[in-house]
Design an enzyme around this catalytic site. Sequence first.
Site, PDB file in Angstrom:
ATOM      1  N   CYS A   1       0.810  -1.232   0.000  1.00  0.00           N
ATOM      2  CA  CYS A   1       0.000   0.000   0.000  1.00  0.00           C
ATOM      3  C   CYS A   1       0.835   1.269   0.000  1.00  0.00           C
ATOM      4  O   CYS A   1       0.860   2.020  -0.963  1.00  0.00           O
ATOM      5  CB  CYS A   1      -0.864   0.042   1.265  1.00  0.00           C
ATOM      6  SG  CYS A   1      -1.933  -1.326   1.462  1.00  0.00           S
TER       7      CYS A   1
HETATM    8  N1  SAJ Z   1       6.725   2.221   8.451  1.00  0.00           N
HETATM    9  C1  SAJ Z   1       7.726   3.087   8.873  1.00  0.00           C
HETATM   10  N2  SAJ Z   1       7.445   3.997   9.835  1.00  0.00           N
HETATM   11  C2  SAJ Z   1       6.193   4.104  10.385  1.00  0.00           C
HETATM   12  C3  SAJ Z   1       5.187   3.220   9.936  1.00  0.00           C
HETATM   13  C4  SAJ Z   1       5.472   2.280   8.969  1.00  0.00           C
HETATM   14  O1  SAJ Z   1       8.856   3.026   8.382  1.00  0.00           O
HETATM   15  O2  SAJ Z   1       5.993   4.940  11.264  1.00  0.00           O
HETATM   16  C5  SAJ Z   1       7.031   1.260   7.395  1.00  0.00           C
HETATM   17  C6  SAJ Z   1       6.773  -0.175   7.823  1.00  0.00           C
HETATM   18  O3  SAJ Z   1       7.934  -0.735   8.380  1.00  0.00           O
HETATM   19  C7  SAJ Z   1       6.411  -0.852   6.501  1.00  0.00           C
HETATM   20  C8  SAJ Z   1       5.736   0.268   5.727  1.00  0.00           C
HETATM   21  O4  SAJ Z   1       6.143   1.502   6.331  1.00  0.00           O
HETATM   22  O5  SAJ Z   1       7.570  -1.254   5.803  1.00  0.00           O
HETATM   23  C9  SAJ Z   1       4.223   0.174   5.746  1.00  0.00           C
HETATM   24  O6  SAJ Z   1       3.856   0.027   7.083  1.00  0.00           O
HETATM   25  P1  SAJ Z   1       2.297   0.096   7.534  1.00  0.00           P
HETATM   26  O7  SAJ Z   1       2.259  -0.008   9.020  1.00  0.00           O
HETATM   27  O8  SAJ Z   1       1.656   1.248   6.895  1.00  0.00           O
HETATM   28  O9  SAJ Z   1       1.743  -1.281   7.024  1.00  0.00           O
HETATM   29  P2  SAJ Z   1       0.848  -1.628   5.773  1.00  0.00           P
HETATM   30  O10 SAJ Z   1       1.529  -1.419   4.499  1.00  0.00           O
HETATM   31  O11 SAJ Z   1       0.316  -2.975   6.067  1.00  0.00           O
HETATM   32  O12 SAJ Z   1      -0.287  -0.531   5.825  1.00  0.00           O
HETATM   33  C10 SAJ Z   1      -1.579  -0.886   6.143  1.00  0.00           C
HETATM   34  C11 SAJ Z   1      -2.368   0.132   5.392  1.00  0.00           C
HETATM   35  N3  SAJ Z   1      -3.731  -0.281   5.312  1.00  0.00           N
HETATM   36  C12 SAJ Z   1      -4.342  -0.131   4.122  1.00  0.00           C
HETATM   37  O13 SAJ Z   1      -3.820   0.376   3.175  1.00  0.00           O
HETATM   38  C13 SAJ Z   1      -5.712  -0.647   4.053  1.00  0.00           C
HETATM   39  C14 SAJ Z   1      -2.249   1.492   6.043  1.00  0.00           C
HETATM   40  O14 SAJ Z   1      -3.262   2.366   5.506  1.00  0.00           O
HETATM   41  C15 SAJ Z   1      -2.444   1.421   7.519  1.00  0.00           C
HETATM   42  O15 SAJ Z   1      -2.185   2.721   8.055  1.00  0.00           O
HETATM   43  C16 SAJ Z   1      -1.439   0.454   8.111  1.00  0.00           C
HETATM   44  O16 SAJ Z   1      -1.750  -0.833   7.545  1.00  0.00           O
HETATM   45  C17 SAJ Z   1      -1.538   0.417   9.604  1.00  0.00           C
HETATM   46  O17 SAJ Z   1      -1.925   1.447  10.179  1.00  0.00           O
HETATM   47  O18 SAJ Z   1      -1.151  -0.602  10.179  1.00  0.00           O
END
Ligand code: SAJ
Length: 431
Positions: free
Chosen positions: A266
């Site tokens: 995403c």
């Molecule tokens: N990440 C960082 N720093 C942060 C948060 C995440 O480096 O502060 C990195 C993570 O390590 C990962 C990537 O970004 O590599 C994405 O992390 P994520 O927590 O956003 O995980 P996703 O990709 O599973 O995002 C999903 C998304 N959900 C949908 O698109 C429906 C996102 O919108 C949500 O915000 C996220 O889950 C969530 O909140 O857990």
Amino acid sequence: MSLNKQRRQGTVAVVGLGYVGLPLACLAAEKGWRVFGIGRDPRKIEDVNRGISPVPEPGLQRWLKRVTVTATTDYRAVKKASVIVICVPTPVDHAYNPDLTPVRQAVEGIRQHLKRGQVIILESTVNPGVSEEVVKPILEKSGFRVGKHVFLAHCPERIDPGNRKWTVRNIPRVLGATDAKGLKRAAAFYASILEAPVKLMKSIKEAEAVKIIENAFRDVNIAFVNEIARSFARLGIDTLDVIEGAKTKPFAFLAHYPSVGVGGHCIPVDPYYLIERAKRSGFNHQFLKLAREINNSMPAYTVDLLVRALNEKRRSLSSVRVGLLGLAYKKNVADTRESPTFRVMKILTDEYRAAFEVFDPHLPDQSTVPTLNDLLDRCDALILMTDHDEFRAIRVRIFKEKKILAIIDGKNALDKEAITKLGIVYRGIGR
Ligand code: SAJ
């Protein structure tokens, strides 16, 4: 015990049986819908029909055993459905150009078996305009008019892989359609399966835009802290400590964390859909592009931290074997899509000819060594790529016992003070 106890709702066809489609199919089946799941991979189809989940999502395996989802590769199943939901991937190619091939293929398959009155709902994440500019024209090649004979809606998926609290069942949703009738029919479908509110949007474009900005918002906030981390590292400031301090403000601050990179299906992908579509309308999303540039630079920044850390030990990167802890793009999942680990591997190989091993307890088949102990035995320096619980639980003394020279903590998940006390060079991202 079967969950298909409730009265029949009708028949729904779910196209795409991955992280998004399979939970949706299970939920619809549980809520009394007859569910056809349409997929491309015959092995996955066979798994689903045998009650085996091809998707390693917690709870999905148990759920699939308790409901009936009839999986097939044959789009003729669409004929039997009153609701068709498209849940296929919307990736970008190697040049970060949006790739709508899976969406086009799904819609092409559906249009050949349409029947009057059906509502087609796109859940895949797309930029504003895709439903009306791409999906609608393909559907109307069938001779049916969208808004008259069939209906088109968009309800962006919000699945968060690994999240046990927020799931397809209880995540609030937004919904838009090309016309009032389509909105009503799609809203009735979601009202029959979700245990969460659905906000009706003014139009299908607004619904498409919601998901894109949700994830672009997250990407720019991560880029913000990544830039701060790189600046504070030079000032000797512990960025993590500063973020914890900022979090004490009870409003108007939302913590994000610096890391080795942004992976997943995403966050690193969705902004490119808006950037590309806006460019076609003559608008340059310079801020979104800059955020992508900063986040895409983090793997190289992390490897550079290792080069400098090894210099302190009078070693060069090409003379050591690097242990990469984690392949998954985020903690406690077995999902490697757009994982920063792949980019670090490429940099180590292409730019430094450095040898490396990788171990991920959630992905044993893709690890190069069978255990963490094997990796520690074979490697002289480590990069923590994924903050799996298993890695957070490592007793730091083992790093000394295994003669590890340097550790780069790509998720700021390890104990900096304890590791430094052991005489090991520790560098976090911004600390
Ligand atoms: N990440 C960082 N720093 C942060 C948060 C995440 O480096 O502060 C990195 C993570 O390590 C990962 C990537 O970004 O590599 C994405 O992390 P994520 O927590 O956003 O995980 P996703 O990709 O599973 O995002 C999903 C998304 N959900 C949908 O698109 C429906 C996102 O919108 C949500 O915000 C996220 O889950 C969530 O909140 O857990």
